[in-house]
Design an enzyme around this catalytic site. Structure first.
Site, mmCIF file in Angstrom:
data_model
loop_
_atom_site.group_PDB
_atom_site.id
_atom_site.type_symbol
_atom_site.label_atom_id
_atom_site.label_comp_id
_atom_site.label_asym_id
_atom_site.label_seq_id
_atom_site.Cartn_x
_atom_site.Cartn_y
_atom_site.Cartn_z
ATOM 1 N N LYS A 1 0.845 -1.203 0.000
ATOM 2 C CA LYS A 1 0.000 0.000 0.000
ATOM 3 C C LYS A 1 0.877 1.249 0.000
ATOM 4 O O LYS A 1 1.769 1.396 0.843
ATOM 5 C CB LYS A 1 -0.904 0.031 1.236
ATOM 6 C CG LYS A 1 -1.763 1.300 1.312
ATOM 7 C CD LYS A 1 -2.846 1.176 2.365
ATOM 8 C CE LYS A 1 -2.409 1.602 3.735
ATOM 9 N NZ LYS A 1 -2.379 3.076 3.912
ATOM 10 N N ASP B 1 -3.476 4.346 -2.097
ATOM 11 C CA ASP B 1 -4.473 4.810 -1.119
ATOM 12 C C ASP B 1 -4.420 6.333 -1.006
ATOM 13 O O ASP B 1 -3.860 6.876 -0.067
ATOM 14 C CB ASP B 1 -4.165 4.142 0.227
ATOM 15 C CG ASP B 1 -5.199 4.464 1.293
ATOM 16 O OD1 ASP B 1 -6.323 4.879 0.935
ATOM 17 O OD2 ASP B 1 -4.876 4.291 2.484
ATOM 18 N N THR C 1 -12.153 6.575 10.295
ATOM 19 C CA THR C 1 -12.244 6.071 11.671
ATOM 20 C C THR C 1 -11.805 7.120 12.687
ATOM 21 O O THR C 1 -11.991 6.940 13.882
ATOM 22 C CB THR C 1 -11.402 4.795 11.854
ATOM 23 O OG1 THR C 1 -10.123 5.012 11.265
ATOM 24 C CG2 THR C 1 -12.072 3.602 11.221
ATOM 25 N N THR D 1 -12.374 15.361 -12.244
ATOM 26 C CA THR D 1 -11.015 15.303 -11.691
ATOM 27 C C THR D 1 -10.712 13.914 -11.153
ATOM 28 O O THR D 1 -9.617 13.371 -11.362
ATOM 29 C CB THR D 1 -10.867 16.371 -10.584
ATOM 30 O OG1 THR D 1 -11.131 17.645 -11.170
ATOM 31 C CG2 THR D 1 -9.486 16.368 -9.980
ATOM 32 N N GLN E 1 -3.618 1.858 17.168
ATOM 33 C CA GLN E 1 -4.870 1.273 16.689
ATOM 34 C C GLN E 1 -5.777 1.020 17.878
ATOM 35 O O GLN E 1 -5.334 0.542 18.910
ATOM 36 C CB GLN E 1 -4.603 -0.051 15.952
ATOM 37 C CG GLN E 1 -3.801 0.097 14.662
ATOM 38 C CD GLN E 1 -4.631 0.681 13.529
ATOM 39 O OE1 GLN E 1 -5.780 1.080 13.729
ATOM 40 N NE2 GLN E 1 -4.048 0.748 12.351
ATOM 41 N N PRO F 1 -16.349 15.009 -10.159
ATOM 42 C CA PRO F 1 -16.253 13.744 -10.900
ATOM 43 C C PRO F 1 -15.179 13.746 -11.988
ATOM 44 O O PRO F 1 -14.420 12.771 -12.121
ATOM 45 C CB PRO F 1 -17.655 13.577 -11.490
ATOM 46 C CG PRO F 1 -18.545 14.278 -10.515
ATOM 47 C CD PRO F 1 -17.760 15.456 -10.020
ATOM 48 N N ARG G 1 3.095 -1.838 10.899
ATOM 49 C CA ARG G 1 4.130 -2.016 11.927
ATOM 50 C C ARG G 1 4.376 -3.439 12.393
ATOM 51 O O ARG G 1 5.540 -3.793 12.632
ATOM 52 C CB ARG G 1 3.809 -1.094 13.120
ATOM 53 C CG ARG G 1 4.030 0.361 12.765
ATOM 54 C CD ARG G 1 3.336 1.303 13.718
ATOM 55 N NE ARG G 1 1.883 1.261 13.524
ATOM 56 C CZ ARG G 1 1.015 2.012 14.182
ATOM 57 N NH1 ARG G 1 1.440 2.856 15.091
ATOM 58 N NH2 ARG G 1 -0.275 1.931 13.934
ATOM 59 N N HIS H 1 -11.266 12.633 -3.491
ATOM 60 C CA HIS H 1 -12.529 13.310 -3.160
ATOM 61 C C HIS H 1 -12.513 14.662 -3.880
ATOM 62 O O HIS H 1 -11.918 15.624 -3.405
ATOM 63 C CB HIS H 1 -12.605 13.512 -1.639
ATOM 64 C CG HIS H 1 -13.929 14.013 -1.153
ATOM 65 N ND1 HIS H 1 -14.236 14.112 0.172
ATOM 66 C CD2 HIS H 1 -15.022 14.433 -1.809
ATOM 67 C CE1 HIS H 1 -15.465 14.582 0.319
ATOM 68 N NE2 HIS H 1 -15.960 14.784 -0.888
ATOM 69 N N ASP H 2 -13.159 14.712 -5.045
ATOM 70 C CA ASP H 2 -13.113 15.937 -5.848
ATOM 71 C C ASP H 2 -14.282 15.898 -6.815
ATOM 72 O O ASP H 2 -15.132 15.004 -6.725
ATOM 73 C CB ASP H 2 -11.740 16.001 -6.578
ATOM 74 C CG ASP H 2 -11.297 17.451 -6.814
ATOM 75 O OD1 ASP H 2 -12.139 18.265 -7.251
ATOM 76 O OD2 ASP H 2 -10.118 17.746 -6.579
ATOM 77 N N LYS I 1 -7.343 8.232 -1.326
ATOM 78 C CA LYS I 1 -8.675 8.664 -0.852
ATOM 79 C C LYS I 1 -9.155 9.885 -1.636
ATOM 80 O O LYS I 1 -9.350 10.979 -1.092
ATOM 81 C CB LYS I 1 -8.656 8.956 0.651
ATOM 82 C CG LYS I 1 -8.279 7.733 1.480
ATOM 83 C CD LYS I 1 -8.411 7.986 2.969
ATOM 84 C CE LYS I 1 -8.073 6.764 3.797
ATOM 85 N NZ LYS I 1 -6.649 6.359 3.737
HETATM 86 O O1 C5P Z 1 1.051 -0.054 11.267
HETATM 87 P P1 C5P Z 1 -0.380 -0.430 11.081
HETATM 88 O O2 C5P Z 1 -0.590 -1.916 10.882
HETATM 89 O O3 C5P Z 1 -1.290 0.155 12.110
HETATM 90 O O4 C5P Z 1 -0.750 0.256 9.671
HETATM 91 C C1 C5P Z 1 -2.033 0.206 9.164
HETATM 92 C C2 C5P Z 1 -2.161 0.995 7.887
HETATM 93 O O5 C5P Z 1 -3.539 1.130 7.568
HETATM 94 C C3 C5P Z 1 -1.601 2.409 7.944
HETATM 95 O O6 C5P Z 1 -1.125 2.744 6.624
HETATM 96 C C4 C5P Z 1 -2.804 3.234 8.293
HETATM 97 O O7 C5P Z 1 -2.729 4.561 7.829
HETATM 98 C C5 C5P Z 1 -3.926 2.499 7.551
HETATM 99 N N1 C5P Z 1 -5.263 2.735 8.105
HETATM 100 C C6 C5P Z 1 -5.593 2.417 9.415
HETATM 101 N N2 C5P Z 1 -6.838 2.637 9.898
HETATM 102 C C7 C5P Z 1 -7.765 3.173 9.139
HETATM 103 C C8 C5P Z 1 -7.468 3.519 7.826
HETATM 104 C C9 C5P Z 1 -6.191 3.276 7.338
HETATM 105 O O8 C5P Z 1 -4.739 1.912 10.133
HETATM 106 N N3 C5P Z 1 -8.963 3.352 9.626
#
Ligand code: C5P
Length: 237
Positions: free
Chosen positions: A31, A58, A118, A67, A193, A65, A214, A62-63, A60
């Site tokens: 990603k 990734d 989130t 673009t 997280q 249509p 990570r 948002h603009d 995301k």
């Molecule tokens: O290091 P980790 O496993 O937490 O990385 C998760 C990846 O998923 C990161 O790139 C993070 O930005 C992305 N992500 C997330 N939660 C979300 C949306 C995206 O952890 N709700």
């Protein structure tokens, strides 16, 4: 069989090359997010594609249509496999993204919609003038995306079972992609997280793609960590 995607949460091509070298054949899907793409641009996508890997871009989007349509075409031209848009861009924007991708035929990237970030809570929805409770907002945005041609959604592993139930019937036979970050192997550090699931739990609940950063990148032995996570995913089946 669900796919394992490693999040390249780094900011230079040199660091990406190092990750690719260290993980070798143990990972074939990466990603690339806003940090890395803003720093290194399309060259970093080419670097990962030239290594024979699949790419989840990734950004995301948002603009308006037109673009978004053109940005999706740029991503598809680079050969990316998955791209994200915000479902809150509305149905014309979602449709423009889906149609732009479809124009690449067999090489079309899959378009994934973010339902609600989130990082937002109920108070944030109120500030935005949205009256729905968060779970209802997530369902409504998922339905908007799928019924307007998106291929899937990004969601928390805690939402994925319910979203399978809601979106699969709405897709009328089209395969739906469910991408979940927030995955932690049993016993791993949670970091920032909040609502995590194990790899097996996420797969069992209907995730088709797990995004992990990570727990692999910061492991003492990243290859062993990747292999262990894939084994956990396989154990769910
Ligand atoms: O290091 P980790 O496993 O937490 O990385 C998760 C990846 O998923 C990161 O790139 C993070 O930005 C992305 N992500 C997330 N939660 C979300 C949306 C995206 O952890 N709700």
């Amino acid at each position: 069989m669900a796919d394992l995607i490693v999040a390249l949460d780094v900011s230079t091509k040199a660091e990406v090359a190092d990750v690719l070298r260290r993980l070798g054949d143990s990972i074939d899907f990466y990603k690339i997010g806003l940090e890395l793409f803003s720093a290194e641009g399309p060259d970093v996508v080419r670097l990962v594609k030239d290594a024979g890997k699949r790419v989840f871009l990734d950004l995301k989007l948002h603009d308006i249509p037109r673009t978004v349509e053109r940005a999706v075409k740029s991503g598809a031209t680079l050969g990316v496999d998955l791209m994200t848009i915000h479902s809150t861009g509305g149905k014309a924007m979602i449709r423009a993204a889906a149609d732009a991708a479809a124009s690449f035929g067999a090489a079309a990237p899959k378009i994934l919609a973010v339902t609600a970030l989130t990082s937002l809570d109920q108070d944030d929805l109120t500030d935005l003038g949205i009256q729905r409770a968060m779970p209802n907002q997530v369902e409504a945005m998922g339905l908007l995306a799928i019924t307007n041609g998106a291929d899937g959604i990004v969601c928390s592993p805690k939402e994925v079972a319910n979203m399978n139930k809601v979106l699969i019937p709405a897709a009328q036979g089209r395969k739906v992609v469910f991408v979940t970050p927030g995955v932690r192997p049993a016993g791993a550090a949670i970091g920032d997280q909040k609502r995590v699931a194990t790899p097996a739990g996420a797969v069992r609940d209907g995730s088709t793609h797990l995004v992990v950063g990570r727990p692999i990148l910061e492991a003492v032995d990243p290859v062993a960590a990747a292999i262990a996570i894939r084994a956990e995913m396989d154990s769910a089946l």
